[in-house]
Design a protein around this motif. Structure first.
Motif, mmCIF file in Angstrom:
data_model
loop_
_atom_site.group_PDB
_atom_site.id
_atom_site.type_symbol
_atom_site.label_atom_id
_atom_site.label_comp_id
_atom_site.label_asym_id
_atom_site.label_seq_id
_atom_site.Cartn_x
_atom_site.Cartn_y
_atom_site.Cartn_z
ATOM 1 N N ARG A 37 0.836 -1.212 0.000
ATOM 2 C CA ARG A 37 0.000 0.000 0.000
ATOM 3 C C ARG A 37 0.866 1.256 0.000
ATOM 4 N NH1 ARG A 37 -3.164 1.087 5.387
ATOM 5 N NH2 ARG A 37 -1.000 1.518 5.969
ATOM 6 N N GLU A 146 -8.640 8.507 3.739
ATOM 7 C CA GLU A 146 -9.177 7.144 3.757
ATOM 8 C C GLU A 146 -9.368 6.615 2.343
ATOM 9 O OE1 GLU A 146 -12.704 7.638 6.023
ATOM 10 O OE2 GLU A 146 -11.679 7.507 7.978
ATOM 11 N N GLN A 150 -7.449 3.428 0.689
ATOM 12 C CA GLN A 150 -8.456 2.372 0.568
ATOM 13 C C GLN A 150 -7.856 1.088 0.007
ATOM 14 O OE1 GLN A 150 -11.950 2.559 1.398
ATOM 15 N NE2 GLN A 150 -11.617 0.370 1.188
ATOM 16 N N THR A 151 -8.138 -0.039 0.657
ATOM 17 C CA THR A 151 -7.668 -1.337 0.176
ATOM 18 C C THR A 151 -8.818 -2.333 0.155
ATOM 19 O OG1 THR A 151 -7.063 -2.087 2.414
ATOM 20 C CG2 THR A 151 -5.336 -0.992 1.111
ATOM 21 N N TYR A 152 -8.716 -3.318 -0.730
ATOM 22 C CA TYR A 152 -9.621 -4.455 -0.760
ATOM 23 C C TYR A 152 -8.773 -5.710 -0.713
ATOM 24 C CZ TYR A 152 -13.571 -1.436 -1.885
ATOM 25 O OH TYR A 152 -14.553 -0.466 -1.833
ATOM 26 N N PHE A 153 -8.993 -6.494 0.344
ATOM 27 C CA PHE A 153 -8.197 -7.698 0.567
ATOM 28 C C PHE A 153 -6.700 -7.364 0.604
ATOM 29 C CE2 PHE A 153 -12.071 -9.021 -1.688
ATOM 30 C CZ PHE A 153 -12.632 -9.849 -0.716
ATOM 31 N N VAL A 157 -6.411 -0.505 -4.016
ATOM 32 C CA VAL A 157 -7.085 -0.409 -5.317
ATOM 33 C C VAL A 157 -7.144 1.018 -5.853
ATOM 34 C CG1 VAL A 157 -8.455 -2.514 -5.114
ATOM 35 C CG2 VAL A 157 -9.287 -0.409 -4.073
#
Length: 306
Positions: A37, A146, A150-153, A157
């Motif tokens: 990230r 935020e 932002q992250t997914y799994f 993203v």
């Protein structure tokens, strides 16, 4: 000249692959979602700065005020984004475009050398930044931070999507549009471009407006990442912008650039910073390592070309 761009782009991506493999096996915490990230968020900012610089370089100029432009963007954002995020965002881009336009007009109408004009603008932009935000402070809306993180799994993203969209948009602009062809033509051979009917001054002005606006966009994300405005926060990105653009194949004499190559250069500088940080090596050594690697990439491309 195009062969130089392809060669440098290939070398820089091979260097990135080598660094990733070395770091994956030897650097603690490199292969973690948290570090991934951080890498992509920093990459987004460096890539924007490098793209901005490439717009100036491609027409045979450069922009020494880029870092100060980014700092000014954080200072402006620290006041107005909390009031109205949309108008604040437009205000930041407008300020960057004005800086770029001033640089472009000074170079095209007053016939000032790009070094003189942009060096002077560096102090003007830095002065305004110090007036607005002499110390770290201000408020950047939390939802913007935020969104950036932002992250997914575990995958960042938003940052990845921004990098991909920037690559696609800049590639289309440079390779598929009339403006892109004119930018390359002006940087490659100004006299031939005039003979062809291209308004050289207008294209050079446009290049610096694009440079200024893109640099301010980098400053917007830098401010969102930091959560505040700061007078000198954009300073290191001047070197990153030139180094990443040149490492990726953009010519210092104009007429040649490659968005995918510039991305490769941005990845290279991002990885170097990240690896040195994870290994607890002083950030001052980062400048030394980046300079050495940049010299190696350019030197190897010249050797292969010959």
């Amino acid at each position: 000249m195009r062969s130089i761009t392809i060669t440098r782009g290939l070398i820089v991506w091979l260097a990135n692959l080598c660094l990733i493999l070395i770091a994956f096996f030897l650097v603690p915490h490199f292969a973690t979602f948290e570090n991934l990230r951080n890498i992509f968020i920093r990459l987004l900012i460096i890539y924007l700065a490098a793209l901005a610089q490439s717009f100036a370089l491609v027409v045979g100029g450069f922009d020494l005020s880029l870092g100060a432009n980014m700092s000014l963007a954080t200072a402006i954002g620290s006041y107005i984004l909390i009031v109205n995020p949309f108008l604040g965002f437009l205000g930041i881009l407008s300020a960057g475009a004005v800086i770029g336009a001033a640089n472009g007009l000074g170079i095209t109408k007053l016939r000032l050398n790009p070094f003189v004009m942009t060096f002077g603008m560096l102090f003007i932009a830095q002065g305004f930044t110090l007036v607005l935000r002499p110390e770290h402070g201000g408020i950047i809306p939390r939802f913007l931070n935020e969104m950036l993180y932002q992250t997914y799994f575990g995958v960042p993203v938003f940052a990845i999507a921004c990098v991909v969209l920037l690559l696609i948009a800049s590639s289309i602009l440079i390779q598929r549009t009339k403006i892109g062809r004119y930018l390359l033509a002006v940087g490659s051979n100004e006299r031939a471009a005039r003979d062809f009917g291209i308004n050289v001054d207008r294209i050079r002005l446009l290049a610096f407006i694009l440079c200024g606006a893109t640099a301010s966009l980098a400053g917007f994300f830098l401010g969102v990442r930091a959560g505040c405005g700061a007078a000198y926060i954009g300073e290191p990105f001047l070197m990153y912008s030139i180094g990443a653009a040149v490492a990726g194949g953009t010519s210092l004499t104009g007429g040649v650039t490659s968005p995918i190559g510039v991305l490769g250069g941005a990845v290279l500088f991002t990885l170097i910073d990240d690896i040195l940080w994870l290994t607890n090596i002083s950030g001052y050594y980062s400048l030394v390592v980046q300079g050495i690697i940049l010299a190696i990439v350019i030197g190897l491309s010249e050797v292969i070309r010959r």
